[in-house]
Design a protein around this motif. Structure first.
Motif, PDB file in Angstrom:
ATOM      1  N   PRO A  85       0.798  -1.228   0.000  1.00  0.00           N
ATOM      2  CA  PRO A  85       0.000   0.000   0.000  1.00  0.00           C
ATOM      3  C   PRO A  85       0.832   1.281   0.000  1.00  0.00           C
ATOM      4  O   PRO A  85       0.315   2.344  -0.300  1.00  0.00           O
ATOM      5  CB  PRO A  85      -0.821  -0.113   1.288  1.00  0.00           C
ATOM      6  N   VAL A  86       2.114   1.182   0.364  1.00  0.00           N
ATOM      7  CA  VAL A  86       3.002   2.346   0.366  1.00  0.00           C
ATOM      8  C   VAL A  86       4.145   2.077  -0.604  1.00  0.00           C
ATOM      9  O   VAL A  86       4.727   0.987  -0.607  1.00  0.00           O
ATOM     10  CB  VAL A  86       3.541   2.637   1.778  1.00  0.00           C
ATOM     11  N   VAL A  87       4.458   3.081  -1.432  1.00  0.00           N
ATOM     12  CA  VAL A  87       5.490   2.952  -2.455  1.00  0.00           C
ATOM     13  C   VAL A  87       6.542   4.034  -2.249  1.00  0.00           C
ATOM     14  O   VAL A  87       6.212   5.185  -1.957  1.00  0.00           O
ATOM     15  CB  VAL A  87       4.894   3.086  -3.870  1.00  0.00           C
ATOM     16  N   CYS A  88       7.806   3.658  -2.392  1.00  0.00           N
ATOM     17  CA  CYS A  88       8.915   4.610  -2.426  1.00  0.00           C
ATOM     18  C   CYS A  88       9.526   4.580  -3.813  1.00  0.00           C
ATOM     19  O   CYS A  88       9.603   3.513  -4.435  1.00  0.00           O
ATOM     20  CB  CYS A  88       9.988   4.242  -1.401  1.00  0.00           C
ATOM     21  N   THR A  89       9.976   5.727  -4.272  1.00  0.00           N
ATOM     22  CA  THR A  89      10.694   5.784  -5.552  1.00  0.00           C
ATOM     23  C   THR A  89      12.060   6.420  -5.340  1.00  0.00           C
ATOM     24  O   THR A  89      12.251   7.232  -4.436  1.00  0.00           O
ATOM     25  CB  THR A  89       9.918   6.604  -6.605  1.00  0.00           C
ATOM     26  N   LEU A  90      13.006   6.039  -6.171  1.00  0.00           N
ATOM     27  CA  LEU A  90      14.301   6.712  -6.248  1.00  0.00           C
ATOM     28  C   LEU A  90      14.886   6.444  -7.617  1.00  0.00           C
ATOM     29  O   LEU A  90      14.526   5.464  -8.280  1.00  0.00           O
ATOM     30  CB  LEU A  90      15.251   6.284  -5.130  1.00  0.00           C
ATOM     31  N   ASP A  91      15.776   7.332  -8.047  1.00  0.00           N
ATOM     32  CA  ASP A  91      16.325   7.235  -9.397  1.00  0.00           C
ATOM     33  C   ASP A  91      17.303   6.069  -9.525  1.00  0.00           C
ATOM     34  O   ASP A  91      17.966   5.679  -8.553  1.00  0.00           O
ATOM     35  CB  ASP A  91      17.039   8.537  -9.773  1.00  0.00           C
ATOM     36  N   GLY A  92      17.425   5.548 -10.749  1.00  0.00           N
ATOM     37  CA  GLY A  92      18.291   4.405 -10.990  1.00  0.00           C
ATOM     38  C   GLY A  92      19.752   4.738 -11.170  1.00  0.00           C
ATOM     39  O   GLY A  92      20.582   3.832 -11.323  1.00  0.00           O
ATOM     40  N   LEU A 104      11.559   8.501   4.614  1.00  0.00           N
ATOM     41  CA  LEU A 104      10.438   8.815   3.731  1.00  0.00           C
ATOM     42  C   LEU A 104       9.234   7.918   3.994  1.00  0.00           C
ATOM     43  O   LEU A 104       8.113   8.407   4.135  1.00  0.00           O
ATOM     44  CB  LEU A 104      10.880   8.664   2.273  1.00  0.00           C
ATOM     45  N   PHE A 105       9.452   6.602   4.049  1.00  0.00           N
ATOM     46  CA  PHE A 105       8.295   5.729   4.243  1.00  0.00           C
ATOM     47  C   PHE A 105       7.868   5.637   5.703  1.00  0.00           C
ATOM     48  O   PHE A 105       6.731   5.268   5.996  1.00  0.00           O
ATOM     49  CB  PHE A 105       8.525   4.335   3.659  1.00  0.00           C
ATOM     50  N   GLY A 106       8.764   6.004   6.648  1.00  0.00           N
ATOM     51  CA  GLY A 106       8.423   5.929   8.062  1.00  0.00           C
ATOM     52  C   GLY A 106       7.160   6.676   8.433  1.00  0.00           C
ATOM     53  O   GLY A 106       6.266   6.116   9.102  1.00  0.00           O
ATOM     54  N   PRO A 107       6.995   7.956   8.022  1.00  0.00           N
ATOM     55  CA  PRO A 107       5.780   8.696   8.392  1.00  0.00           C
ATOM     56  C   PRO A 107       4.490   8.081   7.855  1.00  0.00           C
ATOM     57  O   PRO A 107       3.434   8.242   8.459  1.00  0.00           O
ATOM     58  CB  PRO A 107       6.026  10.082   7.778  1.00  0.00           C
ATOM     59  N   LEU A 117      -2.445  12.253   5.071  1.00  0.00           N
ATOM     60  CA  LEU A 117      -1.097  12.373   4.525  1.00  0.00           C
ATOM     61  C   LEU A 117      -0.886  11.315   3.439  1.00  0.00           C
ATOM     62  O   LEU A 117      -1.015  10.125   3.698  1.00  0.00           O
ATOM     63  CB  LEU A 117      -0.049  12.194   5.622  1.00  0.00           C
ATOM     64  N   ALA A 118      -0.556  11.758   2.226  1.00  0.00           N
ATOM     65  CA  ALA A 118      -0.411  10.808   1.116  1.00  0.00           C
ATOM     66  C   ALA A 118       0.956  10.845   0.457  1.00  0.00           C
ATOM     67  O   ALA A 118       1.307   9.922  -0.259  1.00  0.00           O
ATOM     68  CB  ALA A 118      -1.482  11.062   0.062  1.00  0.00           C
ATOM     69  N   LEU A 159      13.550  10.815  -4.748  1.00  0.00           N
ATOM     70  CA  LEU A 159      13.170  10.180  -3.484  1.00  0.00           C
ATOM     71  C   LEU A 159      11.797  10.661  -3.036  1.00  0.00           C
ATOM     72  O   LEU A 159      11.620  11.811  -2.633  1.00  0.00           O
ATOM     73  CB  LEU A 159      14.206  10.491  -2.407  1.00  0.00           C
ATOM     74  N   LYS A 160      10.823   9.767  -3.099  1.00  0.00           N
ATOM     75  CA  LYS A 160       9.463  10.088  -2.667  1.00  0.00           C
ATOM     76  C   LYS A 160       8.815   8.837  -2.095  1.00  0.00           C
ATOM     77  O   LYS A 160       9.163   7.707  -2.471  1.00  0.00           O
ATOM     78  CB  LYS A 160       8.616  10.610  -3.833  1.00  0.00           C
ATOM     79  N   ALA A 161       7.869   9.035  -1.196  1.00  0.00           N
ATOM     80  CA  ALA A 161       7.051   7.942  -0.674  1.00  0.00           C
ATOM     81  C   ALA A 161       5.602   8.390  -0.716  1.00  0.00           C
ATOM     82  O   ALA A 161       5.302   9.550  -0.418  1.00  0.00           O
ATOM     83  CB  ALA A 161       7.455   7.577   0.751  1.00  0.00           C
ATOM     84  N   PHE A 162       4.705   7.478  -1.088  1.00  0.00           N
ATOM     85  CA  PHE A 162       3.303   7.872  -1.205  1.00  0.00           C
ATOM     86  C   PHE A 162       2.392   6.651  -1.070  1.00  0.00           C
ATOM     87  O   PHE A 162       2.840   5.501  -1.161  1.00  0.00           O
ATOM     88  CB  PHE A 162       3.038   8.581  -2.548  1.00  0.00           C
TER      89      PHE A 162
END
Length: 254
Positions: A85-92, A104-107, A117-118, A159-162
């Motif tokens: 249900p929670v996704v993190c992204t980062l560049d390759g 990022l994913f902790g909150p 909060l999304a 770097l994002k989490a949503f």
């Protein structure tokens, strides 16, 4: 599965192995997770490097575009395939340090996470890019902030989490990854920001140049301004039987 980590990658054979290893180490003590690398039609050995890592890292999954679709298409493909249900992204390219992921994913995975909060968006501090690239990014970010008011200093940070469901409900278009804060806010969610570090590129070269990014960015910005202004704000709520009578106009008595 509580967390999916999505990495868009194109011709990153020299960087992707160390990146996957770093993610596995950074998240080992956190929550059950998977790593999804979306190979955007690489012409180097990116796919072969990933295939060689699967036995050691069973949480690693790989998707591939047969023709290059760009970073937003790769991110959307990875999020669509994600099981958490929670996704993190980062560049390759390895410039986003995996050690920043828990912040990022902790909150979002916390037991007392606000339901509204999304998005938790990283903002780079001490960028390790060329002066021209930093200047172009600063100009673009300032222009975007002034027109969209998204309160984000650095939307170009990978770097994002949503929340997965919230992301998949956003309007989908090329380069949407650069406007995620404004798009989440448009849909009524709240966002937060985390300062993150940045590394120099170890190998390979960027798939973008300042001129091409700038010309496309102007068109995208106008489009996102239109989307924000034309958002649907009405929300329907289910009514129990018999409640509708209370809203009916009174009949005039004879």
């Amino acid at each position: 599965m509580r967390l999916s980590i999505v990495i868009p990658a194109r011709n990153e054979a020299e960087n992707i192995g160390a990146l996957v290893e770093g993610i596995a180490q950074a998240c080992a003590a956190a929550v059950p997770f998977e790593i999804i690398v979306v190979d955007d039609a690489s012409t180097d050995r990116t796919g072969a490097v990933l295939d060689g890592m699967r036995e050691r890292y069973p949480m690693l999954r790989m998707l591939r575009h047969e023709t290059a679709g760009g970073q937003s298409a790769a991110i959307h493909a990875g999020v669509s395939a994600a099981r958490a249900p929670v996704v993190c992204t980062l560049d390759g390219d390895g410039q986003n340090p995996p050690e920043e992921l828990p912040g990022l994913f902790g909150p979002l995975l916390s037991a007392d996470a606000p339901p509204e909060l999304a998005l938790v968006a990283g903002q780079r501090v001490g960028r390790q890019d060329s002066r021209s690239k930093r200047w172009a990014s600063t100009f673009a970010n300032n222009l975007r902030q002034s027109l969209l008011g998204d309160g984000t200093r650095d939307t170009g940070c990978g770097l994002k989490a949503f929340r997965r469901e919230a992301f998949l409900a956003l309007p989908r278009f090329n380069h949407m990854h650069r406007f995620l804060p404004a798009l989440f806010l448009r849909d009524g969610w709240t966002i937060s920001h985390v300062d993150v570090s940045h590394r120099p590129r170890r190998a390979g070269r960027s798939n973008y140049n300042n001129l091409r990014r700038g010309l496309v960015g102007v068109v995208d910005l106008v489009g996102v301004m239109w989307l924000v202004r034309r958002r649907i704000t009405a929300r329907a709520a289910e009514r129990p039987a018999g409640d509708a009578a209370a809203d009916a106009p009174l009949k005039r008595q004879a």
